[in-house]
Design an enzyme around this catalytic site. Structure first.
Site, PDB file in Angstrom:
ATOM      1  N   GLU A 198       4.533  -5.143   7.246  1.00 45.36           N
ATOM      2  CA  GLU A 198       3.955  -4.144   7.748  1.00 45.36           C
ATOM      3  C   GLU A 198       4.416  -3.949   9.106  1.00 45.36           C
ATOM      4  OE1 GLU A 198       2.646  -6.448   5.943  1.00 45.36           O
ATOM      5  OE2 GLU A 198       1.031  -5.619   4.592  1.00 45.36           O
TER       6      GLU A 198
ATOM      7  N   GLU B 186      -0.437  -9.211  -0.677  1.00 45.98           N
ATOM      8  CA  GLU B 186      -1.945  -9.688  -0.198  1.00 45.98           C
ATOM      9  C   GLU B 186      -2.853  -9.658  -1.510  1.00 45.98           C
ATOM     10  OE1 GLU B 186      -2.055  -6.583   2.773  1.00 45.98           O
ATOM     11  OE2 GLU B 186      -2.835  -7.901   4.194  1.00 45.98           O
TER      12      GLU B 186
ATOM     13  N   ALA C 224       1.087  -1.241   0.025  1.00 46.79           N
ATOM     14  CA  ALA C 224       0.151  -0.244   0.149  1.00 46.79           C
ATOM     15  C   ALA C 224       0.965   1.190  -0.273  1.00 46.79           C
ATOM     16  CB  ALA C 224      -0.741  -0.115   1.087  1.00 46.79           C
TER      17      ALA C 224
HETATM   18  C1  HXC Z   1       5.006   4.413  -1.298  1.00 41.46           C
HETATM   19  C2  HXC Z   1       7.043   3.417  -2.059  1.00 41.46           C
HETATM   20  C3  HXC Z   1       6.409   2.157  -1.716  1.00 41.46           C
HETATM   21  C4  HXC Z   1       5.075   2.112  -0.719  1.00 41.46           C
HETATM   22  C5  HXC Z   1       8.602   2.060  -2.357  1.00 41.46           C
HETATM   23  N1  HXC Z   1       8.130   3.095  -2.714  1.00 41.46           N
HETATM   24  N2  HXC Z   1       7.309   1.383  -1.865  1.00 41.46           N
HETATM   25  N3  HXC Z   1       6.088   4.646  -1.977  1.00 41.46           N
HETATM   26  N4  HXC Z   1       4.668   3.294  -0.887  1.00 41.46           N
HETATM   27  N5  HXC Z   1       4.810   0.929  -0.302  1.00 41.46           N
HETATM   28  C6  HXC Z   1       8.830   4.399  -3.443  1.00 41.46           C
HETATM   29  C7  HXC Z   1       9.994   4.619  -2.555  1.00 41.46           C
HETATM   30  O1  HXC Z   1       9.461   5.819  -1.553  1.00 41.46           O
HETATM   31  C8  HXC Z   1      10.880   5.553  -3.741  1.00 41.46           C
HETATM   32  O2  HXC Z   1      10.434   6.736  -4.141  1.00 41.46           O
HETATM   33  C9  HXC Z   1      10.380   4.497  -4.999  1.00 41.46           C
HETATM   34  O3  HXC Z   1       9.312   3.784  -4.764  1.00 41.46           O
HETATM   35  C10 HXC Z   1      11.592   3.299  -5.121  1.00 41.46           C
HETATM   36  O4  HXC Z   1      11.753   2.699  -3.832  1.00 41.46           O
HETATM   37  P1  HXC Z   1      13.308   2.564  -3.290  1.00 41.46           P
HETATM   38  O5  HXC Z   1      12.974   2.253  -1.769  1.00 41.46           O
HETATM   39  O6  HXC Z   1      14.290   3.668  -3.610  1.00 41.46           O
HETATM   40  O7  HXC Z   1      13.786   1.158  -3.832  1.00 41.46           O
HETATM   41  P2  HXC Z   1      14.816   0.030  -3.410  1.00 41.46           P
HETATM   42  O8  HXC Z   1      15.809   0.697  -2.698  1.00 41.46           O
HETATM   43  O9  HXC Z   1      14.995  -0.875  -4.485  1.00 41.46           O
HETATM   44  O10 HXC Z   1      14.005  -0.831  -2.298  1.00 41.46           O
HETATM   45  C11 HXC Z   1      12.717  -1.343  -2.663  1.00 41.46           C
HETATM   46  C12 HXC Z   1      11.914  -1.838  -1.440  1.00 41.46           C
HETATM   47  C13 HXC Z   1      11.631  -0.489  -0.710  1.00 41.46           C
HETATM   48  C14 HXC Z   1      12.769  -3.059  -0.581  1.00 41.46           C
HETATM   49  C15 HXC Z   1      10.729  -2.527  -2.040  1.00 41.46           C
HETATM   50  O11 HXC Z   1      11.045   0.303  -1.528  1.00 41.46           O
HETATM   51  C16 HXC Z   1      10.715  -0.766   0.413  1.00 41.46           C
HETATM   52  O12 HXC Z   1      11.183  -1.357   1.521  1.00 41.46           O
HETATM   53  N6  HXC Z   1       9.499  -0.529   0.321  1.00 41.46           N
HETATM   54  C17 HXC Z   1       8.251  -0.353   1.204  1.00 41.46           C
HETATM   55  C18 HXC Z   1       7.919  -1.861   1.239  1.00 41.46           C
HETATM   56  C19 HXC Z   1       6.856  -2.143   2.382  1.00 41.46           C
HETATM   57  O13 HXC Z   1       7.106  -1.796   3.527  1.00 41.46           O
HETATM   58  N7  HXC Z   1       5.678  -2.463   2.092  1.00 41.46           N
HETATM   59  C20 HXC Z   1       4.459  -2.512   2.875  1.00 41.46           C
HETATM   60  C21 HXC Z   1       3.755  -1.251   2.987  1.00 41.46           C
HETATM   61  S1  HXC Z   1       2.437  -1.374   4.164  1.00 41.46           S
HETATM   62  P3  HXC Z   1      11.366   8.016  -4.243  1.00 41.46           P
HETATM   63  O14 HXC Z   1      10.332   9.164  -4.603  1.00 41.46           O
HETATM   64  O15 HXC Z   1      12.029   7.919  -2.968  1.00 41.46           O
HETATM   65  O16 HXC Z   1      12.014   7.603  -5.324  1.00 41.46           O
HETATM   66  C22 HXC Z   1       1.099  -2.118   3.397  1.00 41.46           C
HETATM   67  C23 HXC Z   1      -0.132  -2.289   4.152  1.00 41.46           C
HETATM   68  C24 HXC Z   1      -1.131  -2.971   3.406  1.00 41.46           C
HETATM   69  O17 HXC Z   1       1.202  -2.630   2.320  1.00 41.46           O
HETATM   70  C25 HXC Z   1      -2.532  -2.965   4.160  1.00 41.46           C
HETATM   71  C26 HXC Z   1      -3.866  -3.170   3.173  1.00 41.46           C
HETATM   72  C27 HXC Z   1      -3.962  -1.859   2.634  1.00 41.46           C
END
Ligand code: HXC
Length: 257
Positions: free
Chosen positions: A131, A111, A65
């Site tokens: 999460e 999910e 998300a």
């Molecule tokens: C918003 C996101 C994002 C996310 C990545 N980006 N994931 N933006 N929400 N979930 C954005 C980053 O901010 C970044 O933007 C760009 O995408 C590239 O990501 P990087 O981090 O620079 O890439 P990398 O170093 O290759 O790392 C990849 C990654 C990392 C390991 C996947 O991005 C990451 O950990 N993302 C978050 C994963 C996460 O926590 N997901 C769960 C979310 S909570 P900029 O602008 O800086 O370039 C969830 C709850 C669901 O999903 C519940 C139901 C709704």
């Protein structure tokens, strides 16, 4: 159609929806989920479509998300406006939905993949429910569907630590149907969708309903539902055709739609 964050394609009876928000690794914001829901409904209603492939990019199916969009959200606002409710559109599709996952499928991305009927993974796929590292927990069914798929101990480890698992581990523990080389992912996913498209559409829809019911119904009720669906298929021309073709040693020709 007027989509900004997804792309759609047709390959014969197979429809493809590609999540396309590369600058955010396909983070699932409200607009993207709204577009996905609309595309799924449109393909589900289209009689020329037999199955739908849902995919992302080489780098990410979806990284979860949208954290930027979620950060300011507060309760009870989130209670009144349940931003996850529209995600359930994936579950409302009658036709088979195949998730073709390459790269990251994290949080909500994992999910959504698990809401699909069949998961195909590229060898580059990485699954996780991170999460917990954000001070939340999976909110679109991850705690339930991951546990059903891989069992309690491994699901608990994934959900409590947020660690990722690679494609080989995902196949080993039953999260995905199979792993294919990344370069072949889409061909194989589309071929699978087309193969299902050659079968009887009512039988496919009811088989999907029956398998899905096993997640929600006690065994006795599930078996009862299966029996009703099974017997009702004897009212279709496809059942007559399928069995006649077997007896006449020829290929069956099922009706579309
Ligand atoms: C918003 C996101 C994002 C996310 C990545 N980006 N994931 N933006 N929400 N979930 C954005 C980053 O901010 C970044 O933007 C760009 O995408 C590239 O990501 P990087 O981090 O620079 O890439 P990398 O170093 O290759 O790392 C990849 C990654 C990392 C390991 C996947 O991005 C990451 O950990 N993302 C978050 C994963 C996460 O926590 N997901 C769960 C979310 S909570 P900029 O602008 O800086 O370039 C969830 C709850 C669901 O999903 C519940 C139901 C709704």
């Amino acid at each position: 159609a007027d989509y900004e964050m997804i792309l759609t394609e047709r390959h014969g009876a197979a429809a493809v929806i590609r999540l396309n928000r590369p600058q955010a690794l396909n983070a699932l914001c409200d607009q993207l989920m709204d577009e996905l829901a609309r595309a799924l409904r449109a393909f589900d209603a289209d009689d020329s479509v037999s199955a739908i492939v849902l995919t992302g990019s080489d780098k990410a199916f979806a990284a979860g998300a949208d954290i930027r969009e979620m950060q300011p959200r507060s309760w009870p606002g989130t209670h009144r406006h349940d931003f996850i409710a529209p995600w359930e559109a994936v579950l409302g599709v009658q036709k088979p939905v195949i998730a073709a996952v390459a790269g990251f499928a994290l949080g909500g991305g994992c999910e959504v993949a698990m809401m699909c009927d069949i998961l195909l993974a590229a060898d580059t796929a990485k699954f996780g429910q991170p999460e917990i590292k954000l001070g939340i927990l999976p909110g679109a069914g991850g705690s339930q569907r991951l546990t059903h798929a891989i069992g309690k101990s491994k699901a608990m480890e994934m959900v409590l630590t947020g660690r990722m698992m690679d494609a080989a581990e995902a196949e080993r523990c039953g999260l995905v149907a199979r792993v294919v080389p990344a370069a072949e992912l889409m061909d194989q996913a589309v071929a699978l969708a087309q193969k299902i498209g050659e079968l009887s559409a009512p039988a496919v829809a009811m088989a999907k309903e029956a398998v899905n019911a096993s997640f929600e119904l006690p065994l006795r009720e599930g078996v009862r539902l299966e029996r009703r669906l099974f017997l009702s298929l004897f009212g279709t021309e496809d059942q007559k055709e399928g069995m006649a073709a077997f007896n006449e040693k020829r290929k069956p020709l099922f009706r579309r739609g």
